[in-house]
Design a protein around this motif. Structure first.
Motif, PDB file in Angstrom:
ATOM      1  N   UNK A 159       0.764  -1.283   0.151  1.00 61.72           N
ATOM      2  CA  UNK A 159      -0.142   0.114  -0.074  1.00 61.72           C
ATOM      3  C   UNK A 159       0.843   1.380  -0.060  1.00 61.72           C
ATOM      4  N   UNK A 160       1.974   1.106   0.852  1.00 64.97           N
ATOM      5  CA  UNK A 160       2.745   2.350   1.067  1.00 64.97           C
ATOM      6  C   UNK A 160       3.438   2.532  -0.412  1.00 64.97           C
ATOM      7  N   UNK A 161       3.886   1.699  -1.112  1.00 63.79           N
ATOM      8  CA  UNK A 161       4.647   1.872  -2.411  1.00 63.79           C
ATOM      9  C   UNK A 161       3.621   2.310  -3.505  1.00 63.79           C
ATOM     10  N   UNK A 162       2.397   1.740  -3.491  1.00 60.43           N
ATOM     11  CA  UNK A 162       1.545   1.992  -4.436  1.00 60.43           C
ATOM     12  C   UNK A 162       0.907   3.665  -4.432  1.00 60.43           C
ATOM     13  N   UNK A 163       1.183   4.169  -3.185  1.00 59.41           N
ATOM     14  CA  UNK A 163       0.957   5.796  -2.802  1.00 59.41           C
ATOM     15  C   UNK A 163       1.858   6.656  -3.583  1.00 59.41           C
ATOM     16  N   UNK A 164       3.043   5.936  -4.220  1.00 62.57           N
ATOM     17  CA  UNK A 164       3.955   6.697  -4.724  1.00 62.57           C
ATOM     18  C   UNK A 164       4.985   7.328  -4.014  1.00 62.57           C
ATOM     19  N   UNK A 165       5.630   8.026  -4.560  1.00 60.45           N
ATOM     20  CA  UNK A 165       6.991   8.513  -3.831  1.00 60.45           C
ATOM     21  C   UNK A 165       6.614   9.719  -2.947  1.00 60.45           C
ATOM     22  N   UNK A 166       7.310   9.811  -1.861  1.00 60.75           N
ATOM     23  CA  UNK A 166       8.341   9.098  -1.247  1.00 60.75           C
ATOM     24  C   UNK A 166       7.644   7.631  -0.520  1.00 60.75           C
ATOM     25  N   UNK A 167       8.331   6.716  -0.773  1.00 60.54           N
ATOM     26  CA  UNK A 167       7.965   5.160  -0.304  1.00 60.54           C
ATOM     27  C   UNK A 167       9.214   4.696   0.555  1.00 60.54           C
ATOM     28  N   UNK A 168       9.849   5.485   1.193  1.00 66.15           N
ATOM     29  CA  UNK A 168      10.941   5.363   1.924  1.00 66.15           C
ATOM     30  C   UNK A 168      10.832   4.063   3.036  1.00 66.15           C
ATOM     31  N   UNK A 169      11.543   3.037   3.098  1.00 64.71           N
ATOM     32  CA  UNK A 169      11.338   2.195   4.330  1.00 64.71           C
ATOM     33  C   UNK A 169      11.419   3.074   5.726  1.00 64.71           C
TER      34      UNK A 169
END
Length: 576
Positions: A557-567
């Motif tokens: 979900x975090x990655x699909x929201x786009x940048x920034x998606x840092x750990x």
């Protein structure tokens, strides 16, 4: 990490417990109740990550030769026929069947190195050899050599087996190879001389017997061989001299009397000739040969039970291993190797208290057994008795101060006791002793990270990676650090992607894939991270691991929201 007792006759033979037979390291996490044991049974989980450079073995292949892969070598292995065992006692037949089954299982087990499989085939060959099951023993030795071509032990035993079976040309080839590997081993020279003698190659036989005499002037079998050559060449005085010497050195070898009688007849001493001919018998003379003599121990006592147990242990049949080592102790109650191996097997079978009892019995009478003491410390650590474990490990290190495994274990227990600074001291010592030990390097880096010393943690990983860029564990740990360091200022997404991509291409494991996902996210390549994670989720769903799938979907979900998606900044350093 357990250490296992190896039988001295089989160089790097099978794992099970300490003091002789040693298991190599293998990564495993501590369970809450059971022991955290890293077994090196077949090969450590690291073996597929990076090819560890090892010293070349003779003969070194020419640069133009294309190196054989593990798979191609194994495709060339000979089938081992199951021998007829009806003539043997039922218990013996069961033991042989158990050992052969274990070797067959080992060939199918993932991660087993060629060297380890070579040792397994060699041990099975020894067992068949001891019971004169030649048709089954020979392919075992051949396979052992195809897997590890310069093992003197298997080369020599193969030559002896072929000589015994009358396969003289094959025996000559094997024994010649053994002579190259160990020119100082007297029995090989004598046996090769005997093969040449039977092939009517007297000059070659003479050379080998003379070489044996130079190594050991009192070798009865070499004197006998020289006597036979002299007799065939009608040099009767020389024949008498050598046969008399052989008979003096081996008076029970009454077959010599016939040859000596014929030599005396040749010199015209009829009286002596008649006296010796009347004493002729069927007992021949052979060279003193520790490797062949060792086979006798497989016919009785605890040795065969130990071999049976070691192989059962290696393939994960721990209850069978317990039974075998128990029988070994029944045959020889004071066998240290059997008791140490029994302790290791009991621990793996989920009976740590009984394992501790066995190791304490060993240490009561043999306090110098460092392997038993190390294993005892491992069991105590598994039961969270870290104070006691520290005492045992200190005793190990008092005798063996460069034992990096003991230093790592000591550091872990010190951390559990809240003594992180003391633990760091031990880990710095371990990395100074063996800078190329990846596990020590990663332990040190992780502990520095836990203390917030991120600059030092990165420096440790960078230094180790710079020195040995081919080492996969270190490269993986550095990639994970650069992608997930709790201090974002110490991250480097682009470099993390570079490292993680190489590692993932070398071995597409889940752990490596997850590190690449984190690296892509840190570098702002959120779409690529999401795409890779979706593929991973699809693969994990097939395995039925619902909990892991759920966690990965939340991360997606975090990655699909786009940048920034840092750990996130929580520590995510990989554990060795």
């Amino acid at each position: 990490m357990f250490r296992n007792q190896r039988h001295p006759a089989t160089s790097s033979q099978f794992p099970c417990a300490a003091g002789g037979l040693q298991l190599g390291p293998r990564r495993q996490r501590w369970a809450d109740v059971l022991v955290r044991v890293a077994l090196a049974l077949a090969a450590c989980d690291l073996c597929d990550e990076v090819a560890q450079a090892q010293p070349p073995r003779k003969p070194v292949p020419s640069p133009a030769a294309k190196p054989a892969t593990a798979a191609s070598v194994r495709d060339s292995l000979l089938p081992v026929p199951t021998p007829q065992l009806d003539h043997l006692e039922e218990q013996v037949a069961k033991q042989i069947g158990s050992v052969q089954q274990s070797v067959e299982e080992l060939t199918k087990k993932a991660g087993v190195s060629n060297v380890e499989l070579s040792d397994a085939y060699g041990a099975l060959g020894q067992l068949f050899h001891a019971y004169q099951l030649t048709d089954s023993a020979r392919p075992c030795y051949v396979n052992a050599l195809r897997l590890s071509s310069n093992t003197f032990q298997w080369t020599h035993l193969l030559g002896c087996l072929e000589l015994q079976a009358g396969q003289l040309e094959k025996a000559e080839k094997s024994l010649q190879s053994a002579r190259v590997l160990r020119p100082e081993y007297v029995a090989t020279a004598v046996n090769l001389g005997s093969a040449y003698l039977q092939l009517n190659r007297a000059d070659d036989a003479l050379q080998q017997f003379q070489a044996a005499m130079q190594l050991k002037p009192e070798e009865a079998a070499a004197h006998n061989g020289l006597g036979e050559i002299a007799l065939s060449q009608k040099k009767f005085d020389a024949a008498v001299k050598h046969f008399e010497a052989a008979l003096k050195l081996a008076p029970a070898a009454n077959r010599i009397h016939y040859s000596l009688g014929m030599a005396y007849r040749g010199v015209g001493d009829v009286k002596q000739a008649q006296a010796h001919l009347e004493q002729r018998g069927s007992v021949g003379v052979r060279p003193e040969d520790p490797l062949v003599d060792e086979l006798k121990s497989l016919l009785k006592g605890e040795h065969v039970h130990v071999v049976q147990g070691q192989l059962a242990f290696k393939v994960g049949r721990f209850q069978d291993a317990v039974a075998a080592f128990t029988k070994a102790l029944e045959a020889k109650p004071d066998s240290v190797r059997a008791r140490i191996n029994l302790g290791a097997s009991l621990a793996q079978a989920g009976e740590p208290d009984k394992a501790i009892e066995q190791l304490q019995l060993v240490l009561k009478d043999h306090p110098q057994e460092l392997g038993a003491r190390f294993n005892l410390a491992t069991l105590l650590r598994g039961q969270k008795k870290h104070e006691e474990a520290v005492e045992e490990l200190r005793l190990v290190l008092k005798t063996s101060p460069v034992d990096t495994e003991a230093l790592r274990s000591l550091a872990d227990s010190l951390v559990q006791l809240g003594r992180a600074d003391d633990a760091l001291h031990e880990l710095f010592k371990a990395t100074a002793i063996a800078p190329d030990n990846e596990l020590s390097v990663i332990d040190l880096s992780n502990l520095l990270m836990r203390q917030g010393r991120f600059v030092e943690a990165r420096a440790v990983l960078e230094g180790a990676h710079r020195q040995s860029p081919e080492k996969g564990l270190t490269a993986h740990a550095l990639a994970r650090f650069l992608a997930t360091c709790p201090d974002p200022a110490r991250r480097d997404g682009a470099r993390a992607v570079e490292l993680a991509t190489k590692i993932y291409q070398a071995r597409k494991s889940l752990d490596h894939a997850q590190t690449l996902v984190l690296a892509l996210a840190e570098s702002g390549r959120c779409d690529e991270a999401a795409s890779l994670l979706k593929r991973l989720i699809g693969e994990i769903e097939k395995s039925g691991n619902a909990e892991l799938v759920m966690r990965m979907k939340l991360e997606l979900t975090r990655y699909e929201q786009g940048s920034p998606c840092r750990p996130p900044t929580a520590p995510q350093a990989p554990q060795p």
